[in-house]
Design an enzyme around this catalytic site. Structure first.
Site, PDB file in Angstrom:
ATOM      1  N   ASP A  94      -1.129  -2.477   0.729  1.00 53.24           N
ATOM      2  CA  ASP A  94      -1.717  -1.375   1.488  1.00 53.24           C
ATOM      3  C   ASP A  94      -1.913  -0.144   0.603  1.00 53.24           C
ATOM      4  O   ASP A  94      -1.133   0.081  -0.319  1.00 53.24           O
ATOM      5  CB  ASP A  94      -0.798  -1.043   2.670  1.00 53.24           C
ATOM      6  CG  ASP A  94      -1.529  -0.245   3.741  1.00 53.24           C
ATOM      7  OD1 ASP A  94      -2.767  -0.119   3.667  1.00 53.24           O
ATOM      8  OD2 ASP A  94      -0.853   0.267   4.655  1.00 53.24           O
TER       9      ASP A  94
ATOM     10  N   ASN B  81      -9.190  -6.889  10.324  1.00 53.48           N
ATOM     11  CA  ASN B  81      -9.988  -6.168   9.321  1.00 53.48           C
ATOM     12  C   ASN B  81     -11.508  -6.290   9.528  1.00 53.48           C
ATOM     13  O   ASN B  81     -12.277  -5.529   8.949  1.00 53.48           O
ATOM     14  CB  ASN B  81      -9.636  -6.618   7.891  1.00 53.48           C
ATOM     15  CG  ASN B  81      -8.308  -6.074   7.397  1.00 53.48           C
ATOM     16  OD1 ASN B  81      -7.665  -6.669   6.523  1.00 53.48           O
ATOM     17  ND2 ASN B  81      -7.862  -4.937   7.924  1.00 53.48           N
TER      18      ASN B  81
HETATM   19  C1  FPP Z   1      -5.455  -2.564   2.204  1.00 56.12           C
HETATM   20  O1  FPP Z   1      -5.735  -1.257   1.755  1.00 56.12           O
HETATM   21  C2  FPP Z   1      -6.131  -3.568   1.376  1.00 56.12           C
HETATM   22  C3  FPP Z   1      -7.023  -4.513   1.818  1.00 56.12           C
HETATM   23  C4  FPP Z   1      -7.414  -4.661   3.230  1.00 56.12           C
HETATM   24  C5  FPP Z   1      -7.680  -5.460   0.900  1.00 56.12           C
HETATM   25  C6  FPP Z   1      -6.787  -6.055  -0.135  1.00 56.12           C
HETATM   26  C7  FPP Z   1      -7.538  -6.999  -0.973  1.00 56.12           C
HETATM   27  C8  FPP Z   1      -7.429  -7.089  -2.311  1.00 56.12           C
HETATM   28  C9  FPP Z   1      -6.521  -6.256  -3.126  1.00 56.12           C
HETATM   29  C10 FPP Z   1      -8.258  -8.102  -3.016  1.00 56.12           C
HETATM   30  C11 FPP Z   1      -7.520  -9.416  -3.216  1.00 56.12           C
HETATM   31  C12 FPP Z   1      -8.441 -10.404  -3.808  1.00 56.12           C
HETATM   32  C13 FPP Z   1      -8.223 -11.743  -3.937  1.00 56.12           C
HETATM   33  C14 FPP Z   1      -9.279 -12.634  -4.421  1.00 56.12           C
HETATM   34  C15 FPP Z   1      -6.989 -12.357  -3.571  1.00 56.12           C
HETATM   35  P1  FPP Z   1      -6.461  -0.253   2.758  1.00 56.12           P
HETATM   36  O2  FPP Z   1      -7.931  -0.387   2.560  1.00 56.12           O
HETATM   37  O3  FPP Z   1      -5.975  -0.512   4.143  1.00 56.12           O
HETATM   38  O4  FPP Z   1      -5.955   1.138   2.230  1.00 56.12           O
HETATM   39  P2  FPP Z   1      -5.746   2.453   3.105  1.00 56.12           P
HETATM   40  O5  FPP Z   1      -4.661   2.135   4.095  1.00 56.12           O
HETATM   41  O6  FPP Z   1      -5.324   3.468   2.078  1.00 56.12           O
HETATM   42  O7  FPP Z   1      -7.060   2.782   3.747  1.00 56.12           O
END
Ligand code: FPP
Length: 249
Positions: free
Chosen positions: A29, A77
């Protein structure tokens, strides 16, 4: 479960090799907040998040951890802005294509869990290719939860079991925890010993609801793109201070 490598590389001296978690799960996160802090669009946070995940996988492998499970995309999501969802789907596909050779050579067995049938077809093909090309690898089991929801996983297990009962293939009295687990997406993987969540939120967010029953939970304020080897070391040190009781005294 996969075999442990015999040689551990760069394991910090203060960590007890005999008390490392077998299975680490991560809720990655804080990508969006990290990007905002840097004055970048949110998607750049996800791009950097991939590098962090790659480094964590390498670290788990070096330190002899048998399994890593990462929450990449939840069933909730889909409600994000369309451009971000599309970016993430393309990112997963591109990363898989780019990294497959290295995953194979590093001995990583990759799995995807979740409702995979609703993902874009080209991504499903890439997932299939990667899972099949790495299925005999033994060094570490790397599971990516994509379009994953813990409640949905439990529901689909209930449906599958109920169908067997309906067909007379199974008696209600035969339904126990072991049978139930065999119907989860994660069948064949031990439960996570340690669940790490970055960016400070104290929630499980529908991740591995059944499997984290006795996991130790570690929450750090660090945003996912900044979660490096040192941060992981800190999480493992904290984990090794815990006294796991599994409901006993
Ligand atoms: C949460 O941060 C993150 C995600 C929903 C996506 C995570 C995905 C990756 C790191 C890519 C992984 C790739 C592979 C191929 C396995 P957020 O967007 O919720 O952050 P925020 O809470 O600060 O808005």
């Amino acid at each position: 479960m996969t075999a442990k490598p015999t040689l551990l590389r760069d394991l910090p001296a203060d960590l007890d090799v005999k008390r490392l978690p077998r299975h680490v799960a991560v809720i990655m996160d804080g990508n969006g907040r990290w990007a905002k802090q840097q004055g970048l669009p949110r998607i750049m946070g996800h791009r950097h998040g991939v590098d962090t995940l790659k480094e964590l996988l390498r670290c788990c492998k070096d330190w002899g951890i048998e399994a890593l499970t990462a929450y990449a995309f939840s069933t909730e999501n889909w409600g994000r802005p369309l451009a971000e969802v599309e970016f993430l789907m393309t990112l997963f596909e591109r990363v898989l294509r780019r990294e497959l050779k290295e995953l194979i050579s590093e001995g990583v067995q990759i799995h995807f869990v979740g409702d995979l049938g609703s993902l874009p077809e080209s991504l499903q093909e890439e997932i299939e290719r990667a899972m099949s090309a790495t299925r005999h690898n033994q060094t570490i089991r790397f599971t990516v939860a994509t379009n994953y929801g813990g409640r949905r996983e439990i529901l689909q297990a209930c449906r599958a079991i109920a169908e067997q009962v309906e067909k007379g293939q199974l008696q209600v009295v035969d339904i126990d925890e072991a049978l139930f687990e065999r119907h989860l997406y994660t069948a064949g993987t031990c439960d996570p010993d340690l669940l790490i969540r970055t960016s400070g939120e104290m929630r499980v967010s529908n991740f591995l609801l059944w499997q984290v029953a006795y996991s130790e939970i570690y929450v750090t304020e660090t945003l996912w793109p900044n979660f490096d080897r040192q941060e992981f070391h800190r999480a493992l040190s904290d984990y090794q201070q815990r006294h796991r009781r599994f409901g006993l005294v």
